[in-house]
Design a protein around this motif. Structure first.
Motif, mmCIF file in Angstrom:
data_model
loop_
_atom_site.group_PDB
_atom_site.id
_atom_site.type_symbol
_atom_site.label_atom_id
_atom_site.label_comp_id
_atom_site.label_asym_id
_atom_site.label_seq_id
_atom_site.Cartn_x
_atom_site.Cartn_y
_atom_site.Cartn_z
ATOM 1 N N LYS A 211 -4.758 31.982 11.604
ATOM 2 C CA LYS A 211 -5.961 32.139 12.434
ATOM 3 C C LYS A 211 -5.632 32.613 13.843
ATOM 4 C CE LYS A 211 -7.840 28.968 14.821
ATOM 5 N NZ LYS A 211 -8.471 27.733 15.375
ATOM 6 N N ASP A 212 -4.594 32.065 14.443
ATOM 7 C CA ASP A 212 -4.250 32.419 15.822
ATOM 8 C C ASP A 212 -3.787 33.871 15.923
ATOM 9 O OD1 ASP A 212 -4.838 29.826 16.619
ATOM 10 O OD2 ASP A 212 -2.793 29.128 16.282
ATOM 11 N N VAL A 213 -2.962 34.299 14.980
ATOM 12 C CA VAL A 213 -2.485 35.679 14.968
ATOM 13 C C VAL A 213 -3.654 36.633 14.723
ATOM 14 C CG1 VAL A 213 -0.989 37.348 13.788
ATOM 15 C CG2 VAL A 213 -0.157 35.026 14.226
ATOM 16 N N GLN A 214 -4.502 36.272 13.770
ATOM 17 C CA GLN A 214 -5.678 37.091 13.460
ATOM 18 C C GLN A 214 -6.583 37.230 14.682
ATOM 19 O OE1 GLN A 214 -6.350 38.549 10.499
ATOM 20 N NE2 GLN A 214 -8.550 38.728 10.246
ATOM 21 N N GLU A 539 0.005 52.467 21.865
ATOM 22 C CA GLU A 539 -0.319 51.631 23.021
ATOM 23 C C GLU A 539 -0.970 50.322 22.570
ATOM 24 O OE1 GLU A 539 -1.037 50.557 27.157
ATOM 25 O OE2 GLU A 539 0.464 51.651 26.005
ATOM 26 N N VAL A 540 -1.871 50.404 21.621
ATOM 27 C CA VAL A 540 -2.531 49.190 21.109
ATOM 28 C C VAL A 540 -1.510 48.281 20.435
ATOM 29 C CG1 VAL A 540 -4.296 48.281 19.575
ATOM 30 C CG2 VAL A 540 -4.704 50.422 20.794
ATOM 31 N N ALA A 541 -0.638 48.863 19.613
ATOM 32 C CA ALA A 541 0.376 48.064 18.909
ATOM 33 C C ALA A 541 1.281 47.332 19.889
ATOM 34 C CB ALA A 541 1.203 48.964 18.000
ATOM 35 N N GLY A 542 1.689 48.018 20.966
ATOM 36 C CA GLY A 542 2.529 47.376 21.969
ATOM 37 C C GLY A 542 1.829 46.215 22.645
ATOM 38 N N LYS A 543 0.543 46.399 22.983
ATOM 39 C CA LYS A 543 -0.217 45.332 23.630
ATOM 40 C C LYS A 543 -0.425 44.140 22.681
ATOM 41 C CE LYS A 543 -0.808 47.400 27.577
ATOM 42 N NZ LYS A 543 -0.094 46.930 28.789
ATOM 43 N N VAL A 544 -0.634 44.435 21.412
ATOM 44 C CA VAL A 544 -0.783 43.356 20.430
ATOM 45 C C VAL A 544 0.517 42.570 20.319
ATOM 46 C CG1 VAL A 544 -1.092 42.825 17.986
ATOM 47 C CG2 VAL A 544 -2.606 44.472 19.097
ATOM 48 N N MET A 545 1.653 43.298 20.263
ATOM 49 C CA MET A 545 2.945 42.618 20.135
ATOM 50 C C MET A 545 3.240 41.730 21.332
ATOM 51 S SD MET A 545 4.539 42.794 17.341
ATOM 52 C CE MET A 545 6.013 42.066 18.041
ATOM 53 N N ILE A 551 4.340 33.887 19.019
ATOM 54 C CA ILE A 551 3.937 33.069 17.865
ATOM 55 C C ILE A 551 4.833 33.376 16.670
ATOM 56 C CG2 ILE A 551 2.087 32.565 16.223
ATOM 57 C CD1 ILE A 551 0.091 33.224 18.412
ATOM 58 N N LEU A 552 5.031 34.679 16.413
ATOM 59 C CA LEU A 552 5.864 35.077 15.277
ATOM 60 C C LEU A 552 7.293 34.587 15.451
ATOM 61 C CD1 LEU A 552 4.599 38.741 14.753
ATOM 62 C CD2 LEU A 552 3.867 36.681 13.559
ATOM 63 N N THR A 554 8.411 31.982 17.063
ATOM 64 C CA THR A 554 8.574 30.528 16.953
ATOM 65 C C THR A 554 8.194 29.979 15.585
ATOM 66 O OG1 THR A 554 6.371 30.242 17.910
ATOM 67 C CG2 THR A 554 8.241 30.144 19.411
ATOM 68 N N LYS A 555 7.283 30.654 14.879
ATOM 69 C CA LYS A 555 6.774 30.096 13.615
ATOM 70 C C LYS A 555 7.276 30.795 12.362
ATOM 71 C CE LYS A 555 2.432 28.941 13.353
ATOM 72 N NZ LYS A 555 0.968 28.981 13.462
ATOM 73 N N TYR A 556 7.522 32.123 12.455
ATOM 74 C CA TYR A 556 7.748 32.871 11.221
ATOM 75 C C TYR A 556 9.039 33.688 11.171
ATOM 76 C CZ TYR A 556 2.793 31.799 10.657
ATOM 77 O OH TYR A 556 1.594 31.146 10.551
ATOM 78 N N LEU A 557 9.643 33.934 12.313
ATOM 79 C CA LEU A 557 10.825 34.781 12.337
ATOM 80 C C LEU A 557 12.029 34.012 11.810
ATOM 81 C CD1 LEU A 557 11.260 37.717 13.251
ATOM 82 C CD2 LEU A 557 12.189 36.825 15.383
ATOM 83 N N GLU A 558 12.670 34.566 10.800
ATOM 84 C CA GLU A 558 13.850 33.946 10.212
ATOM 85 C C GLU A 558 15.103 34.507 10.880
ATOM 86 O OE1 GLU A 558 13.822 34.493 6.024
ATOM 87 O OE2 GLU A 558 11.843 33.587 5.751
ATOM 88 N N ILE A 559 15.923 33.617 11.386
ATOM 89 C CA ILE A 559 17.158 34.028 12.041
ATOM 90 C C ILE A 559 18.200 34.363 10.969
ATOM 91 C CG2 ILE A 559 18.946 33.412 13.687
ATOM 92 C CD1 ILE A 559 16.113 33.601 14.845
ATOM 93 N N LYS A 560 18.786 35.519 11.117
ATOM 94 C CA LYS A 560 19.752 35.988 10.123
ATOM 95 C C LYS A 560 21.047 35.211 10.229
ATOM 96 C CE LYS A 560 21.176 40.382 8.142
ATOM 97 N NZ LYS A 560 21.178 41.849 8.326
#
Length: 560
Positions: A211-214, A539-545, A551-552, A554-560
């Protein structure tokens, strides 16, 4: 004389006595019969009333049971996001009606109701009391007011229990969740495709979306849709390794709580149902296809590339005449060269390149959780079709299929199935040769972080974004119009690809007052120079990131 009178009196007395005695006997006999009849009548009446009461109770029980059965039939399982937030929920509510024929004291009732509902229009209620047989006083009454109104004990007050389907997030997930009709049947989105499951299951359905990402992605899309005056926009964020979708946004959207009958085609789900010629984002597939066939390496050189070529009656030219004539295969992709991409496509050949695009799902029918998925048109790859497809024109596909294709060419070459539901299928099927993904990802990163690249506005620090821009003219009446479809397909982090993120803007315009802050150097620029993806979707993609990156991480990124 005295004796004679005495006899007369006695005789008269006796006669009167006998007469009265006979009259009394008759009355007693009559009264006894009446009394016995009355007793039997009372007994009969008591039993009759008792039987009627029992029947009434049975009727009320049956009626209650029927209501409960009806409510059970209308029940639908709840839908939640990955964190347990409600996206669709079934709740019971009570409507309060008034049967006017049962009202005993209107003044007293109105006075009591004014105390409970001080903000209501009681002139209207009084009118309804006088003119209608039945009317609703309050729908979806609160628990507090329900308790107060039932304590009045007025038999004219009729509570009606109902089942409601509510969508707490309103517009946020409208194109994913969809709608139901008045008979509680799903008519779009997951409400339609999961209709039977939702009606029969008592367990919540948990989705992969966040929900937060959306919320953050939608917020930025709405903001930039206003800035670039675009007709619509779309975004998808998906895990490249298992196909789980964290966010899927399509604008314009709608509020499913209002149950609107939407006929405007502009409200189409642009991620799954809209098909578009997506332009240069297809060049990544041409590059990957040739690598997979071992026909080129990133450093393979192409010399004397012309500024334009002809195919039948059509001319194919470069979007930028400053592109050098001598380029490596990787540089063709980085600089988004049309002619170079055609030359690479010609090396592959029509059959093999078509097969590659179908294998990675870009030009083959896709199965998805939502039924509103556009059918994939079949194309015959001749000489000219191969040329145009090589740089992304002449074929149409969906944003969902594009996301699948980018996931496969960046995840090591493994097949993925985009999904909105949590699945435990860990089986992986390799589609591409080993090493292809690494070479593609390296080139995509250079498109974002080098001077020659077309996506420098998306070079958000620390997230290692790689991606490809696509600017395509929209087909119209057998030709092409000036309206653009601007797309940026990205993957990140490039050192360990985990997400594909795509932004698409439908018919964006230049924004003369918008200030671009350069990420690759100091300073910025006021006003959109070109109506291309590099100045809009990137430009939109950069602002979204900037917003969703933490959030990504801390919650979803897997450290290799």
């Amino acid at each position: 004389m005295k004796q004679s009178r005495s006899k007369i009196i006695i005789e008269d007395y006796k006669n009167n006595f006998i007469y009265k005695k006979n009259e009394t006997n008759l009355n007693i006999q009559f009264n006894r019969v009446t009394f016995i009849f009355f007793v039997f009548f009372i007994i009969y009446l008591i039993y009759t009333i008792h039987l009627i009461h029992l029947g009434s109770r049975a009727s009320q029980v049956d009626k209650t049971e029927n209501i409960s059965v009806a409510i059970d039939k209308l029940y639908r399982a709840d839908i939640k996001d990955i964190n347990g937030n409600y996206l669709a929920k079934t709740v019971k509510s009570i409507d309060i009606g008034i049967k006017t024929s049962d009202v005993i004291d209107k003044k007293k009732l109105l006075l009591s109701l004014k105390i409970i509902f001080p903000n209501k229009d009681f002139s209207k209620i009084e009118k309804e009391l006088n003119q209608k047989k039945y009317f609703y006083l309050e729908k979806k009454i609160s628990e507090e007011n329900y308790e107060k109104i039932m304590k009045l004990g007025d038999k004219s007050i009729k509570p009606e229990e109902k089942v409601l389907r509510i969508y707490p997030q309103k517009n946020l997930f409208s194109h994913i969740i969809g709608q139901i009709d008045d008979d509680n049947n799903g008519i779009s989105g997951l409400e339609k495709s999961f209709n039977e499951i939702l009606r029969k299951s008592k367990k919540d359905i948990k989705l992969t979306v966040d929900k937060d990402v959306q919320f953050l992605i939608r917020k930025e899309l709405i903001k930039y849709q206003e800035i670039f005056k675009s007709k619509g926009s779309a975004a998808i964020l998906m895990n490249v390794n298992n196909g789980t979708i964290l966010s899927l946004v399509s604008l314009p959207d709608f509020n499913p709580n209002e149950r609107q009958n939407i006929t405007d085609v502009n409200y189409i789900n642009r991620v799954t149902k809209g098909t578009y010629e997506l332009g240069s984002v297809f060049k990544s597939f041409t590059f990957a296809s040739a690598l997979n066939e071992d026909l080129i390496k990133p450093e393979t050189e192409f010399f004397d590339l012309p500024k334009s070529i002809r195919c039948d009656k059509h001319r194919i030219g470069e979007y930028d005449n400053k592109i050098p004539s001598d380029l490596t295969a990787e540089q063709i992709l980085i600089r988004s060269g049309n002619i170079g991409s055609v030359r690479i496509g010609q090396k592959i050949g029509p059959d093999k390149h078509k097969s590659f695009l179908e294998k990675i799902g870009v030009l083959s029918q896709i199965n998805f959780d939502i039924e509103e998925v556009a059918p994939q048109k079949s194309y015959n790859f001749g000489k000219c079709k191969l040329a145009t497809v090589s740089f992304g024109h002449g074929v149409a596909t969906t944003i969902l299929q594009l996301a699948k294709g980018y996931a496969i060419i960046s995840n090591g070459g493994y097949d993925v199935k985009p999904t909105l539901t949590i699945k435990n299928d860990k089986k992986r099927n390799r589609l591409l040769n080993k090493g292809v993904s690494e070479q593609v990802v390296t080139a995509l990163r250079k498109i974002v972080n080098t001077k020659e690249g077309t996506a420098k506005f998306a070079n958000v620090a620390n997230y290692e974004i790689g991606g490809k821009t696509g600017t395509a003219d929209q087909p119209k009446d057998g030709s092409y119009s000036d309206a653009k479809i601007n797309t940026f397909a990205s993957i990140f982090p490039t050192s360990n690809p985990q997400f594909v993120f795509i932004i698409m803007l439908d018919t964006p315009q230049k924004a003369k007052d918008y200030y671009y802050k350069y990420r690759h150097q100091k300073g910025g620029w006021k006003g959109t120079l070109y109506n291309t993806a590099g100045w809009t979707s990137v430009e939109v993609a950069g602002k979204v990131m900037d917003k969703i990156g933490p959030i990504l991480a801390t919650k979803y990124l897997e450290i290799k």
